[in-house]
Motif scaffolding. Structure first.
Motif, short mmCIF file in Angstrom:
data_model
loop_
_atom_site.label_atom_id
_atom_site.label_comp_id
_atom_site.label_asym_id
_atom_site.label_seq_id
_atom_site.Cartn_x
_atom_site.Cartn_y
_atom_site.Cartn_z
N ASN A 74 0.84 -1.19 0.00
CA ASN A 74 0.00 0.00 0.00
C ASN A 74 0.88 1.24 0.00
N GLU A 75 0.37 2.34 -0.54
CA GLU A 75 1.15 3.57 -0.58
C GLU A 75 1.48 4.07 0.82
N PRO A 282 -8.21 5.86 2.42
CA PRO A 282 -7.00 5.06 2.58
C PRO A 282 -6.57 4.29 1.33
N ALA A 283 -7.46 4.13 0.36
CA ALA A 283 -7.11 3.39 -0.86
C ALA A 283 -8.17 3.66 -1.92
N ASP A 284 -7.87 3.33 -3.17
CA ASP A 284 -8.87 3.45 -4.22
C ASP A 284 -10.06 2.55 -3.88
N GLU A 335 -1.21 -0.61 -8.23
CA GLU A 335 -2.36 -0.48 -9.13
C GLU A 335 -3.22 0.73 -8.81
N SER A 336 -2.94 1.42 -7.73
CA SER A 336 -3.76 2.57 -7.36
C SER A 336 -3.44 3.77 -8.23
N LEU A 338 -2.85 6.88 -7.28
CA LEU A 338 -1.76 7.67 -6.72
C LEU A 338 -0.41 7.03 -7.04
N ALA A 339 -0.33 5.69 -6.92
CA ALA A 339 0.92 4.99 -7.22
C ALA A 339 1.30 5.17 -8.69
N LYS A 340 0.32 5.18 -9.56
CA LYS A 340 0.60 5.37 -10.99
C LYS A 340 1.07 6.80 -11.27
N ILE A 341 0.50 7.77 -10.56
CA ILE A 341 0.95 9.16 -10.72
C ILE A 341 2.41 9.28 -10.28
N ILE A 342 2.74 8.69 -9.12
CA ILE A 342 4.12 8.71 -8.62
C ILE A 342 5.04 8.03 -9.62
#
Length: 355
Positions: A74-75, A282-284, A335-336, A338-342
């Protein structure tokens, strides 16, 4: 497959080039790109031909540290890990600031003593004349020592890379400044011999062949560049950490009708979470029940909170401004959104222009 590695010990572009060449030599490695500012290496390779452990070993054999980036579920876990790296960057910036201050102060004094007389600046009487040549030279030597001490990392890294036949910019700095210092020490001995033997010509010759100020100048000016580089690394790292920290460390998990506070990193797809006013998502997830207004400005730039009801999608890291929602987690980790943006931000920093 494509995997990310953390590389340590790099100090200049020559270092990142050495790492790239070391990894590119391995059979099965398709592409490799190293970012000096973030200390990140992205390698695309054939799992059947070469393993990630083999890639790490090749970097270590080249004289640098390397490890696979930990796969965080998780992020929020990644945000915790980035906190340690943030503290390391702060410490590095403070250390470099001290190095810069000491280097500049003693460099100015050294330049005044070494070059002031040529520019007509007044010097104390004990530094003037052939009879005071050794004192004049030895004072420069003493002023040079603090600059060399605070910048000893150039010598440690530079000669280490030189002995492993992979010289970098530190090697050039170390050799150049050390040569100036050693020649200056030889000059002091020669002047002492000249004074003892009454050979004033020898004293005059070596009193004009002192290069302590050159050694100090080399180290001080390069340290200015290193300080600016450290600030750039800090800004780049802090920007990514701010994105990672959008996801909260805790989440309210609903299980068997009861609410329990758990680490966001423990959430898995399918979990049901509660999102109350003032809490971050907290998550998508997808809203299952409730009604709320969600502030998505950190993700979309939209300043006005967006109304969310059953069936609407939520993005991890956004904030509930009012209302109460229950939502089913749909994506965690890489896969979230935010993670993809980072990932896109990091990939952009790794990219190199054709020139």
């Amino acid at each position: 497959m494509k995997e990310k590695f953390i590389v340590t010990g790099m100090t200049c572009s020559a270092c990142s080039a050495h790492v790239e060449r070391a990894v590119a030599k391995l059979d099965g490695v398709k592409t490799v790109s190293v970012n000096l500012l973030t200390g990140v290496m992205i390698a695309e390779f054939d799992e059947k031909a070469v393993s990630a452990e083999k890639i790490v070993q090749s970097v270590v054999a080249a004289g640098y540290g390397a490890r696979r980036e930990a796969d965080s579920p998780n992020e929020a876990k990644a945000a915790k890990d980035s906190g340690d790296r943030g503290r390391e960057r702060d410490a590095a910036a403070r250390s470099m600031k001290v190095r810069l201050a000491v280097s500049l102060v003693f460099m100015v004094l050294l330049m005044y003593v070494g070059m002031g007389g040529m520019l007509g600046a007044p010097l104390p009487s004990f530094l003037k004349g052939t009879q005071n040549a050794v004192t004049y030279a030895f004072l420069q030597f003493l002023l040079c020592l603090p600059v060399m001490y605070v910048n000893r990392a150039y010598y440690i890294n530079g000669f280490k890379r030189l002995f492993t036949l992979s010289p970098n910019m530190d090697s050039l700095i170390a050799v150049g400044s050390a040569a100036s210092l050693i020649y200056g020490i030889i000059a002091i001995f020669r002047m002492s011999f000249g004074l003892g033997s009454g050979d004033t010509a020898l004293v005059e010759r070596y009193s004009h062949d002192l290069y302590f100020e050159s050694a100090g100048m080399i180290l001080a000016l390069v340290t200015v560049g290193k300080y600016l580089e450290t600030l750039s690394k800090k800004r780049t790292g802090d920007a990514l950490d701010k994105l990672r920290k959008l996801v909260p460390e805790k989440a309210v998990l609903i299980k068997d009708g009861e609410e329990t506070v758990v680490d966001s990193s423990s959430l898995v797809i399918g979990d049901t979470v509660a999102i109350k006013a003032g809490m971050s998502v907290p998550a998508d997830a997808v809203v299952t029940e409730g009604h709320a207004f969600i502030d998505e400005s950190a993700i979309s730039g939209e300043s006005v909170p967006v109304e969310k009801t059953a069936g609407d999608k939520l993005v991890g890291g956004t904030v509930s401004r009012s209302g109460y929602l229950t939502a089913r987690v749909t994506a965690v980790g890489g896969e979230s959104v935010l993670a993809k943006i980072i990932g896109l931000v990091e990939d952009a920093s790794l990219g190199k222009p054709p020139i």
